[in-house]
Design a protein around this motif. Structure first.
Motif, PDB file in Angstrom:
ATOM      1  N   GLY A  19       0.812  -1.212   0.000  1.00  0.00           N
ATOM      2  CA  GLY A  19       0.000   0.000   0.000  1.00  0.00           C
ATOM      3  C   GLY A  19       0.843   1.258   0.000  1.00  0.00           C
ATOM      4  O   GLY A  19       0.517   2.240  -0.684  1.00  0.00           O
ATOM      5  N   VAL A  20       1.937   1.241   0.748  1.00  0.00           N
ATOM      6  CA  VAL A  20       2.834   2.401   0.791  1.00  0.00           C
ATOM      7  C   VAL A  20       3.582   2.548  -0.530  1.00  0.00           C
ATOM      8  O   VAL A  20       3.722   3.653  -1.067  1.00  0.00           O
ATOM      9  CB  VAL A  20       3.834   2.274   1.963  1.00  0.00           C
ATOM     10  N   ALA A  27      -5.606   8.157   5.887  1.00  0.00           N
ATOM     11  CA  ALA A  27      -4.496   7.289   5.489  1.00  0.00           C
ATOM     12  C   ALA A  27      -4.757   5.843   5.895  1.00  0.00           C
ATOM     13  O   ALA A  27      -4.544   4.905   5.109  1.00  0.00           O
ATOM     14  CB  ALA A  27      -3.199   7.789   6.114  1.00  0.00           C
ATOM     15  N   ALA A  28      -5.237   5.651   7.131  1.00  0.00           N
ATOM     16  CA  ALA A  28      -5.522   4.299   7.608  1.00  0.00           C
ATOM     17  C   ALA A  28      -6.616   3.646   6.764  1.00  0.00           C
ATOM     18  O   ALA A  28      -6.520   2.466   6.396  1.00  0.00           O
ATOM     19  CB  ALA A  28      -5.943   4.346   9.074  1.00  0.00           C
ATOM     20  N   ASN A  44      -8.456  -0.263   2.862  1.00  0.00           N
ATOM     21  CA  ASN A  44      -9.273  -0.540   1.674  1.00  0.00           C
ATOM     22  C   ASN A  44      -8.449  -1.238   0.589  1.00  0.00           C
ATOM     23  O   ASN A  44      -8.923  -2.165  -0.066  1.00  0.00           O
ATOM     24  CB  ASN A  44      -9.866   0.758   1.115  1.00  0.00           C
ATOM     25  N   PHE A  45      -7.209  -0.775   0.399  1.00  0.00           N
ATOM     26  CA  PHE A  45      -6.360  -1.429  -0.582  1.00  0.00           C
ATOM     27  C   PHE A  45      -6.021  -2.849  -0.136  1.00  0.00           C
ATOM     28  O   PHE A  45      -5.951  -3.775  -0.932  1.00  0.00           O
ATOM     29  CB  PHE A  45      -5.063  -0.635  -0.791  1.00  0.00           C
ATOM     30  N   ASP A  60      -5.333  -4.634  -8.997  1.00  0.00           N
ATOM     31  CA  ASP A  60      -6.391  -5.643  -9.021  1.00  0.00           C
ATOM     32  C   ASP A  60      -6.116  -6.696  -7.951  1.00  0.00           C
ATOM     33  O   ASP A  60      -5.832  -7.864  -8.255  1.00  0.00           O
ATOM     34  CB  ASP A  60      -6.473  -6.285 -10.408  1.00  0.00           C
ATOM     35  N   SER A  61      -6.212  -6.294  -6.685  1.00  0.00           N
ATOM     36  CA  SER A  61      -5.926  -7.217  -5.594  1.00  0.00           C
ATOM     37  C   SER A  61      -7.013  -8.290  -5.471  1.00  0.00           C
ATOM     38  O   SER A  61      -6.755  -9.377  -4.953  1.00  0.00           O
ATOM     39  CB  SER A  61      -5.780  -6.453  -4.271  1.00  0.00           C
ATOM     40  N   LYS A  62      -8.232  -7.990  -5.960  1.00  0.00           N
ATOM     41  CA  LYS A  62      -9.301  -8.991  -5.906  1.00  0.00           C
ATOM     42  C   LYS A  62      -8.987 -10.177  -6.804  1.00  0.00           C
ATOM     43  O   LYS A  62      -9.114 -11.340  -6.398  1.00  0.00           O
ATOM     44  CB  LYS A  62     -10.632  -8.357  -6.312  1.00  0.00           C
ATOM     45  N   ARG A  63      -8.571  -9.895  -8.031  1.00  0.00           N
ATOM     46  CA  ARG A  63      -8.246 -10.987  -8.956  1.00  0.00           C
ATOM     47  C   ARG A  63      -7.021 -11.761  -8.453  1.00  0.00           C
ATOM     48  O   ARG A  63      -6.929 -12.976  -8.637  1.00  0.00           O
ATOM     49  CB  ARG A  63      -7.997 -10.424 -10.357  1.00  0.00           C
ATOM     50  N   HIS A  64      -6.098 -11.053  -7.835  1.00  0.00           N
ATOM     51  CA  HIS A  64      -4.930 -11.717  -7.246  1.00  0.00           C
ATOM     52  C   HIS A  64      -5.366 -12.684  -6.151  1.00  0.00           C
ATOM     53  O   HIS A  64      -4.832 -13.794  -6.017  1.00  0.00           O
ATOM     54  CB  HIS A  64      -3.965 -10.666  -6.675  1.00  0.00           C
TER      55      HIS A  64
END
Length: 433
Positions: free
Chosen positions: A63-64, A203-204, A209-210, A351-355
């Motif tokens: 995320g960072v 920020a949190a 969310n990511f 695309d973290s969902k597909r990952h």
């Protein structure tokens, strides 16, 4: 960008190569001081720690690295606060998990080993965000020097403890010392940078969310990376599990290097190329993946053909049975070497969902292959199932990245076909060497 990638890759390979050389040299020394049973027990400890880590990972680091505010002090301090909180929670979880795990695996010593080894999670939570900033900027020289120095110090402490204690406690305490040294020295990676406790709600929220899909995908990654050892631990004796762990160290050398390259070099560069909408993305990606395949697939051929000879040469007779395990696992590792460089694309485009779906599919394939192996061939079948799963899950990767026009079937299937010809032909010609 090309210069940045080559510079980052050079430092990553140099650093990780040195670290792996130290790790393997340390393993050769430690196997002469400790019996296979000690390594078998430590596999279970590491499995628990890795599981708790992965089942609570919501992608603070990623995320960072990919966030536009990645160099904002308030954003970084909020990320560090979350990291410290997570580390404390991890350690408490290891203390609770120690009791049922010691019962399930019929190893009472785990009740004490797991909480002590779990202190590394608590200490590691205080690692400076300077690590993330340097990774975001692909400024890897200070990171590599930091990692190597802390690993060497920890390894020397582990060897000294093994010589003195002659027990699995040397491995557990040595790991905690290494993390403590790394967390302390990380505070000096960027002069004047001191992380502080802070909380910015925006920020949190952005990080969480990511990371919500990262959380699920890394939890599923645990099944892929540790599912074999967690299941084998139920069927194998502790000495046999230690032999499997020794074979795994060698079979995963190329995969570990590629994972490190993905994290420190390819991921931030892929993200930048996608963000800029580079029209030559596919061409650049093809050249990068071709180079990685040429560099890392042939070593797996060599290990699959000559693994038994290498184990007999480097280890004492107690570890001889790790040889045939290494030959099988190295053949399967070809699939992981081909797939790893492409899988980071999903996170690079956000695309973290597909990952997560990809990792879920891989976990199910691993379980199915191991189950089939148990049914058809017992423990030997399980090991063959572990290796086969790294190849059988390739269609899942193809499905997940095809959407972004970066699936390269000619490159991947050509590498699979050539590997099959070399490994099968080599075993037919040379036999078991």
């Amino acid at each position: 960008m090309k210069k940045l990638a080559l510079h980052g890759a050079a430092w990553t390979v140099l650093g990780f190569g040195t670290a792996q050389a130290c790790r393997l040299a340390g393993n050769l020394v430690l196997t002469r001081l400790l019996a296979p049973e000690a390594f078998g027990i430590m596999v279970l400890v590491e499995m628990v720690l890795a599981g708790i880590q992965m089942f609570s990972d919501f992608g603070i680091g990623a995320g960072v690295v990919r966030n536009r505010r990645g160099n904002d002090p308030q954003f970084l301090n909020t990320a560090w606060t979350l990291q410290v909180m997570r580390g404390a929670g991890l350690w408490l979880t290891t203390c609770i998990a120690a009791i049922p795990i010691s019962i399930i695996y019929e190893a009472p010593i785990l009740m004490q080993l797991i909480p002590i080894a779990g202190m590394s999670a608590l200490i590691g939570g205080f690692t400076s965000t300077s690590v993330l900033s340097l990774r975001r900027d692909v400024n890897l020289k200070p990171l590599v020097l930091w990692e190597i120095s802390s690993q060497i110090f920890g390894l020397l402490c582990m060897i000294a403890l093994a010589w003195y204690l002659r027990s699995v406690w040397a491995l557990a305490l040595g790991g905690v010392i290494r993390v403590a040294v790394a967390a302390t020295t990380s505070q000096y990676l960027i002069p004047g940078r001191k992380p502080r406790f802070a909380w910015e709600h925006a920020a949190a929220l952005e990080l969480v969310n990511f990371g919500k899909w990262i959380f699920l995908s890394t939890a599923l990654t645990f099944l892929i990376q540790w599912g074999d050892r967690s299941l084998l631990g139920l069927f194998m004796t502790k000495p046999m599990l230690g032999l499997f762990a020794t074979a795994t160290i060698w079979s995963r050398i190329a995969v570990e290097v590629l994972l490190r390259l993905n994290t420190q070099v390819m991921f931030p560069i892929y993200a930048d190329l996608f963000n800029r909408g580079d029209p030559l993305l596919r061409k650049k990606l093809f050249k990068a993946r071709l180079g990685l395949a040429i560099a890392f697939v042939p070593p797996m051929w060599a290990l699959s053909l000559g693994g038994q000879w290498m184990i007999d040469l480097l280890y004492d007779p107690r570890y001889a049975e790790a040889g045939w395990m290494l030959q099988i696992l190295a053949a399967g590792a070809v699939g992981a070497v081909i797939s790893v460089p492409a899988s980071s694309i999903l996170l690079a485009v956000g695309d973290s969902k597909r990952h997560m779906i990809l990792q879920a599919g891989r976990g199910l394939v691993l379980i199915a292959c191991i189950s089939a192996g148990v049914y058809l061939g017992g423990v030997t079948g399980m090991i063959i199932g572990v290796a086969a799963s790294k190849i059988v899950d390739y269609p899942l990767l193809a499905w997940s990245i095809r959407r972004y026009q970066v699936w390269m079937p000619a490159l991947d299937l050509g590498a699979f076909l050539l590997s099959g010809m070399v490994i099968l032909g080599g075993h037919a010609y040379f036999g078991n060497i």
